[in-house]
Design an enzyme around this catalytic site. Structure first.
Site, PDB file in Angstrom:
ATOM      1  N   ARG A  57      -8.884  47.572  -2.584  1.00 50.49           N
ATOM      2  CA  ARG A  57      -7.548  47.346  -2.001  1.00 50.49           C
ATOM      3  C   ARG A  57      -6.549  48.427  -2.411  1.00 50.49           C
ATOM      4  O   ARG A  57      -5.493  48.567  -1.799  1.00 50.49           O
ATOM      5  CB  ARG A  57      -7.027  45.946  -2.367  1.00 50.49           C
ATOM      6  CG  ARG A  57      -5.684  45.615  -1.710  1.00 50.49           C
ATOM      7  CD  ARG A  57      -5.341  44.126  -1.684  1.00 50.49           C
ATOM      8  NE  ARG A  57      -5.673  43.447  -2.907  1.00 50.49           N
ATOM      9  CZ  ARG A  57      -4.969  43.511  -4.055  1.00 50.49           C
ATOM     10  NH1 ARG A  57      -3.866  44.208  -4.111  1.00 50.49           N
ATOM     11  NH2 ARG A  57      -5.377  42.868  -5.123  1.00 50.49           N
ATOM     12  N   TYR A 111       3.740  52.511  21.674  1.00 53.60           N
ATOM     13  CA  TYR A 111       2.640  51.537  21.785  1.00 53.60           C
ATOM     14  C   TYR A 111       3.191  50.104  21.707  1.00 53.60           C
ATOM     15  O   TYR A 111       4.134  49.839  20.953  1.00 53.60           O
ATOM     16  CB  TYR A 111       1.675  51.832  20.625  1.00 53.60           C
ATOM     17  CG  TYR A 111       0.521  50.894  20.518  1.00 53.60           C
ATOM     18  CD1 TYR A 111      -0.533  50.970  21.414  1.00 53.60           C
ATOM     19  CD2 TYR A 111       0.477  49.942  19.502  1.00 53.60           C
ATOM     20  CE1 TYR A 111      -1.611  50.107  21.306  1.00 53.60           C
ATOM     21  CE2 TYR A 111      -0.603  49.087  19.386  1.00 53.60           C
ATOM     22  CZ  TYR A 111      -1.638  49.171  20.295  1.00 53.60           C
ATOM     23  OH  TYR A 111      -2.692  48.309  20.181  1.00 53.60           O
ATOM     24  N   ASP A 183       3.788  59.173  15.773  1.00 54.49           N
ATOM     25  CA  ASP A 183       2.456  58.627  16.054  1.00 54.49           C
ATOM     26  C   ASP A 183       1.789  59.600  17.025  1.00 54.49           C
ATOM     27  O   ASP A 183       2.199  59.708  18.182  1.00 54.49           O
ATOM     28  CB  ASP A 183       2.595  57.231  16.676  1.00 54.49           C
ATOM     29  CG  ASP A 183       1.251  56.588  17.033  1.00 54.49           C
ATOM     30  OD1 ASP A 183       0.266  57.324  17.187  1.00 54.49           O
ATOM     31  OD2 ASP A 183       1.216  55.349  17.173  1.00 54.49           O
ATOM     32  N   LYS A 208      -9.135  55.251  17.180  1.00 58.22           N
ATOM     33  CA  LYS A 208      -9.281  56.005  18.420  1.00 58.22           C
ATOM     34  C   LYS A 208     -10.066  57.305  18.154  1.00 58.22           C
ATOM     35  O   LYS A 208     -11.211  57.231  17.802  1.00 58.22           O
ATOM     36  CB  LYS A 208      -7.900  56.267  19.012  1.00 58.22           C
ATOM     37  CG  LYS A 208      -6.954  55.028  18.967  1.00 58.22           C
ATOM     38  CD  LYS A 208      -7.367  53.909  19.880  1.00 58.22           C
ATOM     39  CE  LYS A 208      -6.600  52.611  19.671  1.00 58.22           C
ATOM     40  NZ  LYS A 208      -5.147  52.702  19.685  1.00 58.22           N
TER      41      LYS A 208
END
Ligand code: PLP
Length: 390
Positions: A57, A111, A183, A208
């Site tokens: 983590r 987005y 982004d 992606k």
């Protein structure tokens, strides 16, 4: 497999080589050629010190370290952090840059998930958000107030493939001491490295192009050591770290990033040029076409026009179901940037919350299809579209 910094000479290697070797210490006889998957949450800790705790983590285990170093080298950033999704990357970046009372200015063309974060979640935490039309250059400056901390934009833009001019925003961010966050998922670092153009923080949905195989979810944040460390602190507490297996697959996928993206650039250009001549297609959106409104800007700022394009069917919204059902090679599915060509209809995915009129007003009329070009042969993709449009 130590956590020591690697010795990759960035200046000496091109992107294709960095995508394969970046971040890996020089191999010694007997070492595995492929970075092994270390599917362990915890690692043995040194005694008598709080230092040296390795935990999945915290994003400091072997599969995280190598891929983070590699992406930083590709981006030309001091550091990168991989999180469990693109949304995790954007959320934790905003959590680290903004406090209650702060102000964010965002492009309207972002987005859908990011839009929900900015429209609903950040205001609920006491952050004010101003959304501006990115083409109205004076609107950005007008929106700045004394609490403004961050400017956010996405480029190239989903799904219209518009390319935004970052130069005035770099100047504005400098003048007012704001963090400029971009982004750049649609471009991948092969086509666009915004830090080289003055951005402070770059975000990718690694789901992606970076991974490229439609089989993991991940996100990346790149920037200075100090910004990335702040994001890492948020990621640890909000629990947005990826699993070692996802990191291992990401690293494996990235080895072919350069060849994939170059091929996708080429195929998308061919499909776009073909589509422009087809009578059943009324409009094609692709930055590599002279007809694209940002063609000159794209040529000046991108190293490739990308694998994403969009077409508008002359038959409008009524024509899409039949075309989608007839496609054999191009798969009707959300997401993008992988080896399989995909097609999606923004009115039923990213822009489903808007009315038909509101969508048309931002350049996404009914009958608009977004296509993510994969690695199939371009002739086969054209033949598939051609038979579906008959
Ligand atoms: C997909 C996408 C995201 C979100 O990424 P996830 O990995 O699905 O969380 C953010 N920005 C852009 C431009 C995207 O295409």
């Amino acid at each position: 497999m130590s956590d020591s910094p690697d010795d990759t000479p960035r200046a000496a290697l091109k992107l294709a080589s960095l995508a394969i070797h970046g971040g890996r210490p020089h191999a010694a006889p007997g070492d595995a050629v492929v970075q092994p998957l270390v599917q362990s949450v915890n690692h043995v800790q040194p005694t008598g010190t709080p230092d040296g705790v390795m935990y999945t983590r915290y994003a400091n285990t072997p599969n995280a370290q190598i891929v983070q170093r590699r992406i930083a080298l590709l981006e030309g950033a001091e550091a990168s952090l991989v999180l469990s999704s693109g949304m995790g990357a954007t959320s934790c970046t905003m959590l680290s840059l903004l406090r209650p009372g702060d102000h964010l200015i965002t492009s309207a063309w972002i987005y859908g998930g990011t839009r929900k974060l900015f429209d609903n979640e950040l205001p609920a935490m006491g952050v004010t958000v101003t959304t501006v039309d990115p083409l109205e250059s004076r609107a950005w400056r007008r929106a700045v107030n004394k609490n403004t901390r961050v400017i956010f934009l996405e480029s190239p833009v989903n799904p219209t493939t518009r390319v935004l001019d970052m130069r005035p925003l770099v100047a504005l961010a400098k003048e007012f001491g704001l963090a400029l966050v971009i982004d750049a998922t649609f471009a991948s670092p092969i086509n666009y490295r915004p830090i080289e153009h003055g951005a402070d923080v770059v975000i990718h949905s690694a789901t992606k192009y970076l991974n490229g195989h439609h089989d993991i979810l991940a996100g990346v944040v790149s920037g200075t050591e100090s910004v990335v460390e702040e994001v890492r602190q948020k990621m640890m507490v909000w629990g947005q770290a990826p699993d070692p297996f996802a990191l291992w697959l990401l690293e494996r996928g990235m080895k072919t990033l350069d060849v994939r993206v170059r091929r996708q650039n080429e195929s998308a250009q061919r499909v776009a040029e073909w589509a422009e001549t087809h009578p059943a297609i009324s409009r094609v959106h692709y930055p590599g076409l002279a007809s694209h409104p940002d063609h000159a800007l794209a040529k000046a700022t991108l190293d490739g026009f990308g694998g994403m394009l969009a077409i508008e069917l002359a038959g409008g919204g009524d024509a899409t179901p039949r075309v989608l059902e007839r496609l054999r090679l191009i798969t009707h599915a959300p997401s993008l940037g992988g080896v399989d060509s995909l097609v999606s209809e923004p009115r039923y995915t990213s822009h489903a919350a808007m009315t038909s009129e509101a969508r048309a007003a931002i350049g996404i009329p009914d009958g608009f299809l977004r296509i993510s070009i994969g690695l199939e042969d371009a002739d086969d993709l054209i033949a598939d579209l051609s038979q579906a449009l008959e």
